[in-house]
Design an enzyme around this catalytic site. Structure first.
Site: not given
Ligand code: NPG
Length: 374
Positions: A135, A161-163, A188, A190, A213, A238, A262, A290
């Site tokens: 990530s 995975k790019l934030k 992702d 968030n 995500e 997530d 998770k 993670g």
């Protein structure tokens, strides 16, 4: 002799990160870790709580987790004679899944060590290695991002995975895709977008991503369902997936076609397995998320990811990528085939180094079963 918890120790440990990690919800430079150690006549078990210092990823945070573990969960967990008894004993306490998971983990680890069984075997893991992805936090510039990604590709990672967040999405994804046309990539958010941003999210369809995500808020299953209908890239959830029942609801409502699991977010490894089982019967692939765990938490994640439904790369970079000094030894690394071996030793599979835990401890508290009054 029957398995019994004799004492429970709580430790608050501060571990500086090798490099700050930035996601849309904030930047972390020092991991504030709550460890739970269950002492038994046969040996100790360790659990790691994934709550953060501040309630920014979810409503939990370490101060509250320490309090709820100490005053509400440990007093209820004492009678557990097997790991499966922990979650039912803790059920009367509402919420606090990360705190509950840490208690369950400590008991599970102690029990597995007593029985001489590995977590992967106990859960029904079928693989001896898992595909690992990395990530990549939100970077200060595109150059910095490309430099970081190239380091990971050279280190053997096959999926990144790019934030992302509004304003840091199409450009970084295009830059990495331009440099690595065949690299497995996902993003992702968030929960940092709203349906008003649907155009930028739809623009991500051009880059052959594995998944997007959690673009929207935890509770917004409807918005995710709307997006899933507009995008050809699969939508993965997530933060929204807080239990097996919630996973079923999200899938049935068309809010996602992939689930990130998770254990901390769903209240424990046994609920995490239930999420996995619910997804597998619905044909929904899963992967293991993670939370910058130390080797203690990471080891459990590795065992979980050995279950058959974990068909996508998991966020499983070795803990030494985050911490100069991990709390377990030996620890794990990426193999030349881009995978990580699932531990076969009993318990979580990696021995905790008590001196390292002691050196990093900023506060500790112990409770003794024999002194319990209620
Ligand atoms: O490899 O552990 C890792 C990092 C994976 O990006 C990652 N985790 O939102 O999933 C996430 C994110 C996270 C990090 C969440 C820290 C909460 C705290």
């Amino acid at each position: 002799m029957a398995f019994a918890i004799e004492a429970v120790e709580l430790r608050r440990v501060a571990l500086p990160l090798v490099m700050p990690f930035r996601a849309s919800f904030g930047t972390e430079s020092v991991r504030d870790v709550l460890l739970v150690r269950a002492r038994t006549a046969e040996g100790d078990g360790w659990g790691e709580c994934v709550a953060r210092s501040e309630p920014l990823y979810s409503s939990e945070f370490v101060d509250a987790a320490a309090l709820v573990v100490r005053d509400h969960l440990v007093p209820r967990a004492w009678p557990a004679r097997a790991p499966e008894e922990v979650a039912p004993l803790l059920r009367p306490v509402k919420g606090h899944p990360m705190a509950k998971a840490a208690v369950e983990l400590a008991v599970l680890d102690a029990w597995l060590r007593t029985e001489g069984v590995s977590l992967a075997t106990y859960l029904g893991g079928e693989r001896d290695r898992v595909d690992v992805g990395v990530s990549v936090g939100i970077a200060p510039s595109l150059d910095a991002l490309l430099g970081e990604v190239s380091g990971y590709v050279d280190a053997g990672y096959r999926r990144v995975k790019l934030k992302i967040e509004p304003g840091w999405d199409v450009e970084p994804v295009a830059a990495v895709r331009g440099r690595y046309p065949d690299l497995a990539m996902q993003v992702d958010a968030n929960g940092s977008y709203t349906l008003a941003d649907i155009t930028s999210l739809a623009a991500l369809d051009a880059f052959g991503l594995l998944l997007v995500e959690q673009p929207f808020g935890d509770d917004d299953l409807d918005a995710h369902a709307v997006l899933a209908r507009c995008l050809s890239t699969p939508v993965c959830l997530d933060e929204s997936i807080t239990s097996a029942a919630r996973a079923v609801e999200a899938i049935d409502r068309g809010a996602c076609t992939i689930v990130s699991i998770k254990a901390g977010r769903v209240g424990g490894y046994l609920e995490a397995k239930a999420v996995h089982d619910a997804c597998i019967v619905r044909g929904v692939p899963v992967w293991c998320g993670g939370m910058l765990e130390t080797g203690i938490g990471r080891a459990f994640n590795l065992a979980l990811a050995a279950l058959p439904g974990f068909t996508l790369h998991s966020d499983m970079s070795p803990a030494r990528m985050f911490y100069a000094c991990d709390l377990v030894e030996p620890t794990f690394d990426i193999r030349p085939d881009g995978c990580i071996a699932v531990p076969a030793r009993s318990g979580n599979g990696f021995p905790v180094v008590p001196d390292r835990v002691a050196d990093a401890t900023i506060r500790s508290w112990e409770s003794d079963a024999r002194k319990r009054t209620s």
